[in-house]
Motif scaffolding. Structure first.
Motif, PDB file in Angstrom:
ATOM      1  N   SER A 295     -32.846  -6.145  54.080  1.00 26.06           N
ATOM      2  CA  SER A 295     -33.665  -6.626  52.957  1.00 26.06           C
ATOM      3  C   SER A 295     -35.146  -6.376  53.201  1.00 26.06           C
ATOM      4  CB  SER A 295     -33.417  -8.124  52.744  1.00 26.06           C
ATOM      5  OG  SER A 295     -32.080  -8.383  52.429  1.00 26.06           O
ATOM      6  N   VAL A 325     -31.005  -7.734  37.439  1.00 29.69           N
ATOM      7  CA  VAL A 325     -30.508  -7.042  38.636  1.00 29.69           C
ATOM      8  C   VAL A 325     -30.339  -8.038  39.784  1.00 29.69           C
ATOM      9  CG1 VAL A 325     -31.082  -5.315  40.398  1.00 29.69           C
ATOM     10  CG2 VAL A 325     -31.457  -4.800  37.979  1.00 29.69           C
ATOM     11  N   GLU A 326     -31.310  -8.920  39.958  1.00 33.03           N
ATOM     12  CA  GLU A 326     -31.195  -9.941  41.004  1.00 33.03           C
ATOM     13  C   GLU A 326     -30.014 -10.866  40.747  1.00 33.03           C
ATOM     14  OE1 GLU A 326     -33.685 -13.672  42.958  1.00 33.03           O
ATOM     15  OE2 GLU A 326     -34.615 -12.469  41.381  1.00 33.03           O
ATOM     16  N   GLY A 329     -26.930  -9.252  41.949  1.00 32.15           N
ATOM     17  CA  GLY A 329     -26.885  -9.275  43.410  1.00 32.15           C
ATOM     18  C   GLY A 329     -26.462 -10.621  43.960  1.00 32.15           C
ATOM     19  N   VAL A 332     -22.783 -11.091  43.526  1.00 30.37           N
ATOM     20  CA  VAL A 332     -21.997 -10.266  44.447  1.00 30.37           C
ATOM     21  C   VAL A 332     -21.776 -10.978  45.779  1.00 30.37           C
ATOM     22  CG1 VAL A 332     -22.055  -8.113  45.811  1.00 30.37           C
ATOM     23  CG2 VAL A 332     -22.545  -8.063  43.366  1.00 30.37           C
ATOM     24  N   TYR A 333     -22.711 -11.864  46.162  1.00 32.13           N
ATOM     25  CA  TYR A 333     -22.525 -12.628  47.399  1.00 32.13           C
ATOM     26  C   TYR A 333     -21.205 -13.417  47.391  1.00 32.13           C
ATOM     27  CZ  TYR A 333     -27.356 -11.907  49.052  1.00 32.13           C
ATOM     28  OH  TYR A 333     -28.529 -11.366  49.520  1.00 32.13           O
ATOM     29  N   THR A 343     -21.823  -8.208  51.012  1.00 30.70           N
ATOM     30  CA  THR A 343     -23.034  -8.959  51.363  1.00 30.70           C
ATOM     31  C   THR A 343     -24.243  -8.033  51.416  1.00 30.70           C
ATOM     32  OG1 THR A 343     -21.644 -10.386  52.732  1.00 30.70           O
ATOM     33  CG2 THR A 343     -24.013 -10.607  52.987  1.00 30.70           C
ATOM     34  N   ALA A 345     -24.519  -5.105  49.924  1.00 24.94           N
ATOM     35  CA  ALA A 345     -24.785  -4.636  48.561  1.00 24.94           C
ATOM     36  C   ALA A 345     -25.506  -5.696  47.745  1.00 24.94           C
ATOM     37  CB  ALA A 345     -23.473  -4.238  47.877  1.00 24.94           C
ATOM     38  N   GLY A 346     -25.067  -6.946  47.892  1.00 20.65           N
ATOM     39  CA  GLY A 346     -25.743  -8.023  47.184  1.00 20.65           C
ATOM     40  C   GLY A 346     -27.185  -8.167  47.605  1.00 20.65           C
ATOM     41  N   VAL A 348     -29.173  -5.837  48.801  1.00 25.39           N
ATOM     42  CA  VAL A 348     -29.956  -4.715  48.275  1.00 25.39           C
ATOM     43  C   VAL A 348     -30.258  -4.915  46.793  1.00 25.39           C
ATOM     44  CG1 VAL A 348     -29.914  -2.240  47.795  1.00 25.39           C
ATOM     45  CG2 VAL A 348     -29.125  -3.093  50.009  1.00 25.39           C
ATOM     46  N   LEU A 349     -29.259  -5.395  46.033  1.00 20.88           N
ATOM     47  CA  LEU A 349     -29.485  -5.643  44.606  1.00 20.88           C
ATOM     48  C   LEU A 349     -30.501  -6.768  44.390  1.00 20.88           C
ATOM     49  CD1 LEU A 349     -25.844  -5.368  43.207  1.00 20.88           C
ATOM     50  CD2 LEU A 349     -27.766  -3.873  42.664  1.00 20.88           C
ATOM     51  N   VAL A 350     -30.415  -7.826  45.196  1.00 25.68           N
ATOM     52  CA  VAL A 350     -31.386  -8.914  45.078  1.00 25.68           C
ATOM     53  C   VAL A 350     -32.794  -8.391  45.347  1.00 25.68           C
ATOM     54  CG1 VAL A 350     -32.194 -11.057  46.146  1.00 25.68           C
ATOM     55  CG2 VAL A 350     -29.776 -10.783  45.574  1.00 25.68           C
TER      56      VAL A 350
END
Length: 452
Positions: A295, A325-326, A329, A332-333, A343, A345-346, A348-350
């Motif tokens: 992150s 987008v956040e 993310g 996705v967690y 985790t 991927a989530g 990175v999206l956050v």
């Protein structure tokens, strides 16, 4: 093509950054590199023999002082100017932070709570002043880029500070607070020697702020805000009262503050509930460290470029897109139990959502008129601080009852924050002029159509 319509380049923005802004950002970085109190206070006090309850109470005192400090910092900036506020705040913070190590023994809880609370107040009081100075000195075209630079300085310091602290702890725990106080004192000296005594806004004696439009040409604060300010000033003659009266009467800004509160509350769960989630599914501690590292690296290396790339989009488009987008993310967690890849991927999206929305959200209060700008900035930062103080209570309580479904709730709340932010920062288009006005009248210039 007009210069205002061309995309902003990273190197173009860096080249256009005035020297005082470079000094300001350098001071922010130096101060953040030594910011150890909030992160290590509980660990330090328990190491010195205090109970976990007493250590937690000290952290609450620091958080409460921080919230009050940002409010007072905005007020002092409005009254005495940003340079004087930064110098006073950092000079006051230095001895208070250093004194924590001498008040951490048995029987000193009362004085410790007072000192820790004051340390939080003084330490955070500089932030509204730094934001005001940044907005006053940076050319209007690069305002959002400037706040992105400040975020990067803060994030670089936040990423490196724990590494520095780990080395200091091996030598002496007390060094954490001595170094923290020392960096605050260095920042005070740098501010006194290098920052301008007066900004452009102060020299104009309360005229409109430089940031009445963002770099896309979108209007800044609504006419209602300016009118409310003028009305309140006429009613009681008090500049302080007028600033807060305008704020309370500005529904759009209240929407924006609600977005800051909810967005900060959910973003903080990556540092509060996510470790609990990973422990629940038997991930090693090193994996959480990897998530934080990914992150930080993405945020520090990519934010300026993304901010520059998106600079032509309207502010409200960046804000709502980033929040959505956040939100994805965070949701996705909830799949972390299936694979650590979710985790990552989530995370990175956050971070991507933060990079899209946060610079514009951070810069928004600086677009208000000079007569209220510092108070608006201080209030925004106080709301963010309050969210940070409430986040552990919300996160631990909700996660223990919802489990992985908690992350879906976080995604929904973040999406709601995005809608509130959209309502708060979006400005209506100016009406198209009537045909007669377009044609003009004798002796008057032709009226040009409204800006987007």
């Amino acid at each position: 093509m007009k210069k205002e319509d061309t995309p902003i380049g990273v190197f173009e923005a860096l080249k256009a950054t005035p020297t005082p802004v470079r000094y300001l950002l350098g001071g922010v970085l130096i101060n953040q590199l030594g910011a150890f109190v909030q992160t290590f206070l509980v660990l330090y006090l328990t190491f010195r023999g205090m109970s976990a309850g007493a250590a937690g109470l000290a952290l609450v005192a620091y958080s409460a002082g921080s919230v009050l400090g940002t409010m007072l910092g905005g007020e002092f900036t409005q009254r005495f100017g940003p340079r004087a506020t930064i110098v006073a705040a950092m000079a006051g913070s230095a001895p208070l932070v250093a004194a924590i190590s001498w008040l951490s023994g048995p029987g000193t809880l009362g004085p410790l709570l007072v000192v820790v609370g004051l340390a939080g107040l003084f330490t955070q009081a500089y932030r509204p002043a730094a934001a005001v100075l940044l907005s006053d000195l940076m050319p209007e075209r690069y305002q959002v880029m400037a706040f992105s630079m400040m975020r990067i300085a803060l994030n670089v310091g936040a990423a490196l500070a724990p590494l520095i602290a780990a080395g200091l702890i091996l030598v002496n725990w007390d060094l954490l607070f001595w170094i923290d106080g020392g960096t605050a004192l260095v920042y005070a000296l740098l501010a006194f020697a290098l920052l301008p005594r007066k900004t452009v806004t102060q020299e104009e004696e309360g005229g409109p702020g430089d940031g009445d439009a963002d770099e896309t040409g979108t209007a800044g604060p609504s006419a209602a805000t300016t009118t409310a300010t003028a009305t309140a000033e006429t009613a009681d003659g008090s500049r302080a009262s007028s600033g807060y009266a305008a704020m309370l009467g500005d529904r759009k800004y209240l929407f924006y503050l609600a977005a800051v509160l909810l967005g900060s509350l959910t973003y903080a769960q990556g540092h509060i509930a996510l470790p609990l989630e990973l422990m629940e599914h038997d991930y090693p501690t090193s994996f959480y460290s990897t998530v934080l590292t990914v992150s930080s690296v993405v945020l520090i290396t990519c934010e300026l470029k993304i901010t520059a790339y998106l600079s032509r989009l309207p502010k409200h488009v960046r804000v709502i897109t980033g929040h959505l987008v956040e939100a994805v993310g965070l949701a996705v967690y909830a799949l972390s139990s299936r694979s650590g890849a979710f985790t990552i991927a989530g995370a990175v999206l956050v971070v991507a959502g933060i990079m899209i929305a946060a610079p514009s959200m951070f810069a928004h209060p600086a677009t208000f008129p000079a007569t209220v700008k510092a108070r608006y900035i201080g209030t925004m930062q106080a709301v963010g601080g309050a969210a940070g103080a409430l986040a552990p209570l919300f996160g631990v309580y909700a996660w223990t009852r919802l489990g992985s479904s908690f992350w879906v709730l976080c995604g929904v709340v973040t999406a709601l924050a995005g809608l509130l932010a959209l309502a708060g920062v979006r400005q209506p288009r100016e009406p198209e002029p009537a045909a007669g006005a377009r044609a003009g009248t004798e002796g008057e210039p032709e009226v040009v159509g409204g800006a987007s």
